[in-house]
Design a protein around this motif. Structure first.
Motif, short mmCIF file in Angstrom:
data_model
loop_
_atom_site.label_atom_id
_atom_site.label_comp_id
_atom_site.label_asym_id
_atom_site.label_seq_id
_atom_site.Cartn_x
_atom_site.Cartn_y
_atom_site.Cartn_z
N ILE A 18 -7.88 1.19 -0.99
CA ILE A 18 -8.63 0.42 0.03
C ILE A 18 -7.73 0.67 1.26
O ILE A 18 -6.57 0.24 1.25
N ALA A 19 -8.15 1.36 2.20
CA ALA A 19 -7.52 1.49 3.30
C ALA A 19 -7.88 0.73 4.65
O ALA A 19 -9.40 0.53 4.90
N ASP A 20 -7.25 -0.01 5.39
CA ASP A 20 -7.81 -1.04 6.38
C ASP A 20 -8.10 -0.18 7.77
O ASP A 20 -8.35 -0.96 8.75
N ASP A 21 -8.20 1.14 7.76
CA ASP A 21 -8.56 1.72 8.91
C ASP A 21 -8.93 3.10 8.63
O ASP A 21 -8.39 3.49 7.50
N PHE A 22 -9.89 3.98 9.37
CA PHE A 22 -10.09 5.22 9.03
C PHE A 22 -9.15 6.22 9.11
O PHE A 22 -9.15 7.33 8.09
N PHE B 206 -4.82 0.91 -4.77
CA PHE B 206 -3.70 1.03 -3.74
C PHE B 206 -4.35 0.40 -2.32
O PHE B 206 -5.51 0.83 -2.06
N PHE B 207 -3.48 -0.64 -1.90
CA PHE B 207 -3.93 -0.83 -0.52
C PHE B 207 -3.05 -0.39 0.40
O PHE B 207 -1.91 -0.70 0.61
N LYS B 208 -3.76 0.45 1.33
CA LYS B 208 -3.11 1.23 2.34
C LYS B 208 -3.22 0.52 3.87
O LYS B 208 -4.32 0.28 4.23
N TYR B 209 -2.00 0.43 4.52
CA TYR B 209 -2.06 0.02 5.75
C TYR B 209 -1.13 0.84 6.44
O TYR B 209 -0.73 1.96 5.96
N CYS B 210 -1.06 0.62 7.76
CA CYS B 210 -0.27 1.75 8.77
C CYS B 210 1.39 1.52 8.46
O CYS B 210 1.87 0.70 7.99
N SER B 211 1.66 2.94 8.76
CA SER B 211 3.25 3.15 8.46
C SER B 211 4.24 2.12 9.44
O SER B 211 5.14 1.98 9.41
N THR B 212 3.43 1.54 10.40
CA THR B 212 4.05 0.62 11.43
C THR B 212 3.86 -0.70 10.96
O THR B 212 4.05 -1.53 12.02
N PHE B 213 3.14 -0.96 9.84
CA PHE B 213 2.84 -2.16 9.37
C PHE B 213 1.73 -3.08 10.59
O PHE B 213 2.25 -4.38 10.50
N ASP B 214 1.23 -2.50 11.16
CA ASP B 214 0.06 -3.26 12.25
C ASP B 214 -0.42 -4.36 11.59
O ASP B 214 -1.22 -4.21 11.00
N SER B 215 -0.04 -5.35 12.19
CA SER B 215 -0.59 -6.82 11.83
C SER B 215 -0.26 -7.77 12.76
O SER B 215 0.68 -7.26 13.66
N PHE C 227 2.38 -9.52 -9.29
CA PHE C 227 3.63 -8.94 -8.55
C PHE C 227 3.31 -7.88 -7.93
O PHE C 227 2.48 -6.93 -8.47
N THR C 228 3.62 -7.08 -6.76
CA THR C 228 3.29 -5.90 -6.26
C THR C 228 4.56 -5.66 -5.32
O THR C 228 5.39 -6.52 -4.75
N ILE C 229 4.50 -4.27 -4.74
CA ILE C 229 5.56 -3.89 -3.54
C ILE C 229 4.96 -3.87 -2.20
O ILE C 229 3.43 -3.46 -2.28
N ALA C 230 5.45 -3.80 -1.38
CA ALA C 230 4.98 -3.49 -0.04
C ALA C 230 5.92 -2.45 0.55
O ALA C 230 7.28 -2.71 0.88
N CYS C 231 5.38 -1.02 0.72
CA CYS C 231 6.42 -0.19 1.52
C CYS C 231 5.43 0.70 2.51
O CYS C 231 4.89 1.86 2.08
N PRO C 232 5.88 0.45 3.76
CA PRO C 232 5.07 1.28 4.79
C PRO C 232 5.96 2.47 4.90
O PRO C 232 5.30 3.52 5.84
N ALA C 233 6.74 2.85 4.53
CA ALA C 233 7.86 3.93 4.69
C ALA C 233 7.04 5.25 4.71
O ALA C 233 6.09 5.40 3.82
N PHE C 234 7.16 6.31 5.59
CA PHE C 234 6.56 7.50 5.68
C PHE C 234 7.80 8.49 6.30
O PHE C 234 7.66 8.85 7.72
N PRO C 235 8.85 8.93 5.66
CA PRO C 235 9.95 9.73 6.06
C PRO C 235 9.49 10.81 6.88
O PRO C 235 9.91 11.09 8.00
N GLU C 236 8.49 11.48 6.36
CA GLU C 236 8.10 12.77 7.32
C GLU C 236 7.64 12.55 8.53
O GLU C 236 7.71 13.48 9.41
N ASN C 237 6.96 11.43 8.67
CA ASN C 237 6.56 11.11 10.07
C ASN C 237 7.57 10.00 10.94
O ASN C 237 7.34 9.22 11.74
N GLY C 238 8.71 9.76 10.32
CA GLY C 238 9.85 9.22 11.06
C GLY C 238 9.77 7.69 10.75
O GLY C 238 10.65 6.86 11.27
N ARG C 239 9.14 7.26 9.77
CA ARG C 239 8.99 5.63 9.22
C ARG C 239 9.83 5.60 8.36
O ARG C 239 9.78 6.17 6.94
N THR C 240 11.02 4.86 8.22
CA THR C 240 11.85 4.59 7.18
C THR C 240 12.14 3.12 7.13
O THR C 240 11.77 2.50 8.21
#
Length: 470
Positions: free
Chosen positions: A13-17, A86-95, A146-159
């Motif tokens: 489930i992704a929160d944007d296209f 899998f609930f997917k949101y932005c790698s910059t945690f936009d909210s 319980f679940t995790i939250a991890c927006p990291a995407f090192p390939e695009n510079g998000r750590t």
């Protein structure tokens, strides 16, 4: 491998296209045949794929509406037989402090607790899902509390380190995201950000624990659960860390994060013997027709891409204030496009509303933030329809909200995901008899030459117009 194991394994489930295609791209790279739906399909007809991604347009909706959409998507994915969500949101945690990441995660956990997924790891069936899942069950991580939250995407510079999100070398709140018109990110400490969105207790899986491997991460999960933590941010500095987290989440009914975490999920299913090895996961149909680029994002990356294109290629800038005054900007944009698309040597065109942060703020002061954003999306959606009537069959679209508006305007319901163009951005094609090819790009993604690069790859699906973008 029997037929029952060929049903979709992972439901997303992704929160944007653009976030949806970003995630789907990661899964295809992991060897999973992936289909992305635009919204929740109206029927429960079975879809042939290893992974399904439901693309919502819920990131900036009121939390109650975002929750309702996510639960509807969950019900459809459950009906498809998915074994993990899998609930997917932005790698910059936009909210914002009101949501939507925390409220949606809470709602999904509650729903999965009431009705577990088929194939979820439990004490009685963990062995059938795999060794990692059996270990997960033993440590309790398969428990839907319980679940995790991890927006990291090192390939695009998000750590993520000590719970703080970096964009390149800058903290999130110093990266330009503090100027986002809809979800300004002014705090890099995501433990604090998420805790403000949820009544659930939020914890942290620190980097030193991730560096010790999947078993150590599962042990940390068990400790956090015992402390009453329901959601835990998880540090990650590299793709290896994401694979560690993915392995630790085997059998976990719900995983949340950016697309990077999905890097480690396909291998869990492969180790369990329920995912076949594939070499054709990225296959797409050929698409013939003209090409165009639509840009609505105001991000730094998209501003650079617009500037790169304008230096040598035709571009038309949309003026929201002129549109608000009643000027025929859609008709003007389409007339400009027609001139270049129907020339003796057709040229792809860019139509953009991209602007600097100061320009965006000026428009918002006059029109209001939400009204300005909605107006831009409406204009670009109408232009997309007009471009299709002119023969455009290949679209590059920049911006998550813009991409959502365009695919809805073009009445696109399902996309097959192809090969990567830039990190986080794949080529896609509709499954229609006369397909469209699209590259749907998050505003922050892509190199400065992304537009031309994307069109070359979309043109590579057919011989038509290949020389135009050399």
């Amino acid at each position: 491998m029997n037929d029952s194991l060929n049903r979709p394994l992972l439901g997303c489930i992704a929160d944007d296209f653009t976030g949806a295609t970003d995630l789907a791209n990661m899964l295809v790279r992991g060897g999973m045949r992936t289909v992305q739906t635009i919204g929740v399909p109206a029927t429960a007809e079975a879809v042939v794929a290893d992974a399904l991604v439901v693309a919502l347009k819920s990131r900036t909706l009121p939390a109650s509406e975002a929750v309702a959409q996510a639960l509807e998507a969950l019900a459809w994915l459950r009906a498809q037989g998915c074994r993990q969500i899998f609930f997917k949101y932005c790698s910059t945690f936009d909210s914002t402090d009101a949501g939507n990441i925390g409220p949606v995660t809470d709602a999904l956990l509650d729903a999965l607790a009431r009705e577990p997924l088929a194939g979820t790891a439990t004490a009685t069936n963990a062995a059938a899902i795999g060794t990692a899942a059996a270990t997960a069950s033993a440590t309790g991580c398969a428990d839907v509390s319980f679940t995790i939250a991890c927006p990291a995407f090192p390939e695009n510079g998000r750590t993520l380190y000590r719970g703080h999100l970096f964009v390149g070398d800058a903290l999130l709140n110093e990266s330009g995201m503090e100027n986002h018109p809809l979800t300004p990110m002014t705090d890099a400490n995501l433990v604090r950000v998420l805790q403000r969105q949820t009544p659930s207790k939020v914890g942290l899986v620190r980097y030193d624990q991730v560096a010790r491997g999947a078993a150590a991460v599962r042990e940390r999960f068990a400790v956090l659960r015992a402390e009453g933590v329901r959601m835990a941010l998880a540090d990650a500095l590299s793709d290896a860390d994401l694979c560690t987290l993915g392995e630790a989440c085997a059998g976990m009914p719900l995983v949340t994060g950016g697309s990077g975490v999905a890097l480690g999920l396909p291998e869990n299913f492969r180790r369990a013997g329920v995912l076949a090895a594939r070499i054709d996961a990225a296959g797409l149909p050929s698409v013939e027709g003209l090409s165009a680029v639509l840009a609505g994002s105001a991000s730094k990356a998209t501003n650079a891409q617009v500037a790169e294109w304008r230096a040598s290629r035709p571009a038309f800038r949309l003026d929201p204030l002129a549109a608000a005054r009643g000027e025929p900007v859609v008709e003007q944009a389409l007339a400009f496009a027609r001139e270049h698309l129907e020339a003796a040597q057709p040229q792809p065109v860019l139509v953009y509303a991209t602007a600097t942060p100061d320009e965006v703020k000026a428009v918002q002061r006059e029109l209001g933030a939400s009204e300005a954003g909605h107006l831009v999306e409406t204009l670009l959606a109408a232009i997309a329809r007009g471009l299709r009537e002119l023969g455009v069959r290949k679209f590059v679209v920049a911006g998550g909200e813009t991409s959502g508006a365009v695919v809805q305007a073009l009445e696109i319901h399902t996309l097959r995901i192809g090969a990567q163009i830039d990190p986080g951005v794949p080529a896609t094609a509709t499954l229609d008899a006369q397909p469209l090819a699209l590259a749907l790009k998050s505003g922050n993604f892509g190199t400065p030459d992304f537009f031309a690069k994307a069109l070359r790859q979309l043109d590579g699906l057919s011989p038509l117009n290949a020389a135009e973008h050399a």
